[in-house]
Design an enzyme around this catalytic site. Structure first.
Site, PDB file in Angstrom:
ATOM      1  N   ARG A  97       0.854  -1.271   0.046  1.00  0.00           N
ATOM      2  CA  ARG A  97      -0.014  -0.032   0.082  1.00  0.00           C
ATOM      3  C   ARG A  97       0.731   1.184   0.093  1.00  0.00           C
ATOM      4  NH1 ARG A  97      -4.190   1.597   4.710  1.00  0.00           N
ATOM      5  NH2 ARG A  97      -4.626   3.760   4.156  1.00  0.00           N
ATOM      6  N   ASN A 151     -10.511  -4.163  -0.599  1.00  0.00           N
ATOM      7  CA  ASN A 151     -10.279  -2.816  -1.517  1.00  0.00           C
ATOM      8  C   ASN A 151      -9.564  -3.098  -2.972  1.00  0.00           C
ATOM      9  OD1 ASN A 151     -11.802  -0.813  -0.431  1.00  0.00           O
ATOM     10  ND2 ASN A 151     -10.098  -0.317   1.088  1.00  0.00           N
ATOM     11  N   CYS A 172     -18.768  -1.098   2.484  1.00  0.00           N
ATOM     12  CA  CYS A 172     -17.730  -0.210   2.762  1.00  0.00           C
ATOM     13  C   CYS A 172     -18.427   0.763   3.858  1.00  0.00           C
ATOM     14  CB  CYS A 172     -17.880   0.904   1.620  1.00  0.00           C
ATOM     15  SG  CYS A 172     -16.611   2.162   1.815  1.00  0.00           S
ATOM     16  N   HIS A 202     -16.419   4.519  -2.862  1.00  0.00           N
ATOM     17  CA  HIS A 202     -15.182   5.609  -2.886  1.00  0.00           C
ATOM     18  C   HIS A 202     -15.789   6.836  -3.699  1.00  0.00           C
ATOM     19  CE1 HIS A 202     -12.338   3.247  -0.052  1.00  0.00           C
ATOM     20  NE2 HIS A 202     -13.424   3.449   0.517  1.00  0.00           N
ATOM     21  N   TYR A 255     -13.893  10.961  -0.111  1.00  0.00           N
ATOM     22  CA  TYR A 255     -13.039  10.800  -1.075  1.00  0.00           C
ATOM     23  C   TYR A 255     -13.262  11.588  -2.465  1.00  0.00           C
ATOM     24  CZ  TYR A 255     -11.629   6.272   1.274  1.00  0.00           C
ATOM     25  OH  TYR A 255     -10.864   5.306   2.012  1.00  0.00           O
TER      26      TYR A 255
HETATM   27  C1  G6P Z   1     -11.892   3.878   4.825  1.00  0.00           C
HETATM   28  C2  G6P Z   1     -12.441   3.139   3.666  1.00  0.00           C
HETATM   29  C3  G6P Z   1     -11.664   1.806   3.586  1.00  0.00           C
HETATM   30  C4  G6P Z   1      -9.995   1.913   3.776  1.00  0.00           C
HETATM   31  C5  G6P Z   1      -9.982   2.897   5.200  1.00  0.00           C
HETATM   32  C6  G6P Z   1      -8.379   3.102   5.342  1.00  0.00           C
HETATM   33  O1  G6P Z   1     -12.580   3.483   6.102  1.00  0.00           O
HETATM   34  O2  G6P Z   1     -13.587   2.987   3.476  1.00  0.00           O
HETATM   35  O3  G6P Z   1     -11.946   1.218   2.481  1.00  0.00           O
HETATM   36  O4  G6P Z   1      -9.551   0.682   3.871  1.00  0.00           O
HETATM   37  O5  G6P Z   1     -10.461   4.109   5.258  1.00  0.00           O
HETATM   38  O6  G6P Z   1      -8.112   3.413   6.623  1.00  0.00           O
HETATM   39  P1  G6P Z   1      -6.815   3.248   7.101  1.00  0.00           P
HETATM   40  O7  G6P Z   1      -6.807   3.798   8.703  1.00  0.00           O
HETATM   41  O8  G6P Z   1      -6.033   2.122   6.968  1.00  0.00           O
HETATM   42  O9  G6P Z   1      -6.053   4.470   6.348  1.00  0.00           O
END
Ligand code: G6P
Length: 436
Positions: A97, A151, A172, A202, A255
């Protein structure tokens, strides 16, 4: 009614988010008779899985719940005869990531987990793996519902629906979070709100909103224009331009900032990358702390610290949905499902995110009809990118990948798309056997 005991398999069980899911399960033992949860992970995740298993055992014991908890690397045993399969894994872990977030930044493009080339790279890594998991479900639990969080959730759900026979619904937490923020703005309970969600994962907007029978769209838009809190922990809260918000006439999700406020978001991302690190790099530190907490033998609850993550409340999205299916509640949930005419102008077989009535029949979307030009251009363009990305991921097709990126609204043109694509393929070589 005597309800059948439920077996749940969780793929990616070693995720730091798992205590959130288990908390949700334990809150619902009266309505959801889950009697077995089997957490699965891969070898590299064994240590995390062990820690999670021990914590979940303590949580279950404390709640005095009648649930058998298993954890293993044996995906097939976990899936066998499951009633529900939840997928929450990350191919390549947080390091992959972090690469997804950093590569686009080199080319002056938004670098984000799910939006833009970062989400594209994640889709290429994830889709072949999830299709493989689906083969196991088709064979070992053909009646199971697969609730997919992995995702980019909309795109991945579309790939599953196009290429397998698995019954799946994508989920989601963004719509849950948006509903909670709107309730806070309007100082009401979420139960009193009726919201029409429609768009893509998103990339979802609220198009209509009512409170006690009154249309409150204008009130909400005004509050957002005035700076009311409207973001998630993982997304920088760049204030919305009041004129823009009123002109848009729909409530954007957090988003959307990447599409509508690209320059500001890019500046912030570059700053973060040079200072505190990209979101994945920050999350790596949070995860270390979380797993330290999880190892405390006296801990038997979800620690508050987990709420700092962007995925807070995802258990509400998944377990309310499971509740609606199991108990045939016919309640409205926001889901990722086949369009089937819900939004006119998009093909039937593409996946959209929308409000739907959920019961034992699965999810039946509420018709939306034609979207206004204010929002329809963006959704069509991003959907085309998604369709092309799925083909690139499934067939390891370079040209499809290139044209997918060229079509993405955040990518400049052919030269930029090629540079980014080549970089993604190079960096992710080990996770992209389909491109060899
Ligand atoms: C949001 C999205 C998720 C994503 C997450 C990331 O909730 O809906 O799809 O994975 O944020 O959160 P993080 O704390 O891992 O950055």
């Amino acid at each position: 009614m005597i309800r059948k005991p439920i077996k749940l398999a969780v793929i990616g069980g070693g995720s730091s988010y798992t205590p959130e899911l288990v908390e949700g399960i334990l809150k619902r033992t009266n309505s959801l008779p889950i009697t077995e949860i089997h957490f699965v992970d891969i070898e590299a995740g064994q240590e995390k899985l062990d820690i999670i298993e021990a914590l979940v055992q303590r949580m279950v014991l404390k709640a005095n719940a009648n649930i058998i908890v298993k954890a293993s690397l044996d995906r097939r045993t976990a899936i066998k005869d499951a009633d529900f399969v939840m997928t929450q894994f990350r191919v390549g872990g947080l390091q992959a990531r972090a690469n997804d977030e950093r590569i686009p930044l080199k080319y002056n493009v938004i670098g984000q987990e799910t939006t833009g080339p970062g989400g594209f790279a994640k889709a290429l890594r994830t889709i072949p793996v999830i299709l493989d998991i689906c083969k196991d479900i088709e064979e070992l639990a053909p009646n199971a519902w697969m609730l997919n969080f992995t995702n980019p959730a909309g795109l991945v759900t579309e790939a599953i629906l196009k290429y397998t026979n698995v019954k799946t619904i994508g989920l989601c937490n963004v719509p849950v979070a948006m509903t909670m923020m709107i309730a806070e703005m309007m100082q009401c309970s979420t139960r009193d709100l009726s919201l029409e969600f429609a768009g893509l994962n998103h990339l979802v907007w609220v198009h209509q909103a009512w409170l006690n029978g009154k249309n409150i769209m204008v009130d909400i838009l005004e509050k957002i224009a005035d700076g009311a809190n409207f973001s998630m922990n993982n997304i920088f809260e760049e204030p919305w331009d009041p004129d823009f918000i009123k002109a848009l006439g729909a409530i954007p999700c957090p988003y959307h900032r990447y599409f509508y406020q690209t320059e500001e978001m890019l500046t912030e991302e570059k700053y973060a990358a040079q200072n505190e690190g990209t979101r994945a790099e920050q999350v790596m530190l949070t995860e270390k702390d979380l797993f330290k907490l999880y190892q405390d033998p006296n801990l038997a609850d979800k620690p508050k610290e987990l709420e700092q993550r962007g995925g807070a409340y995802y258990s509400d999205a998944s377990l309310n949905l499971m509740d609606a299916i199991v108990n045939n509640l016919n309640t409205i949930n926001v889901v990722n499902v086949r369009n089937n005419g819900t939004i006119s102008g998009l093909s039937d077989d593409v996946v959209i995110e929308c409000s739907a009535i959920v019961g034992s029949w699965g999810a039946r979307p509420l018709a939306v009809g034609e979207l206004n030009p204010e929002v329809s251009g963006l959704i069509h363009q991003v959907k085309a990118y998604e369709q092309l990305t799925i083909e690139a991921a499934v067939h390891g097709d370079y040209n499809k990948g290139l044209i997918a990126l060229v079509n993405h609204p955040l990518v400049g043109g052919i030269t930029q798309a090629k540079e980014i694509l080549d970089d993604i393929l190079r960096t992710n070589r080990d996770y992209l056997p389909q491109f060899k």
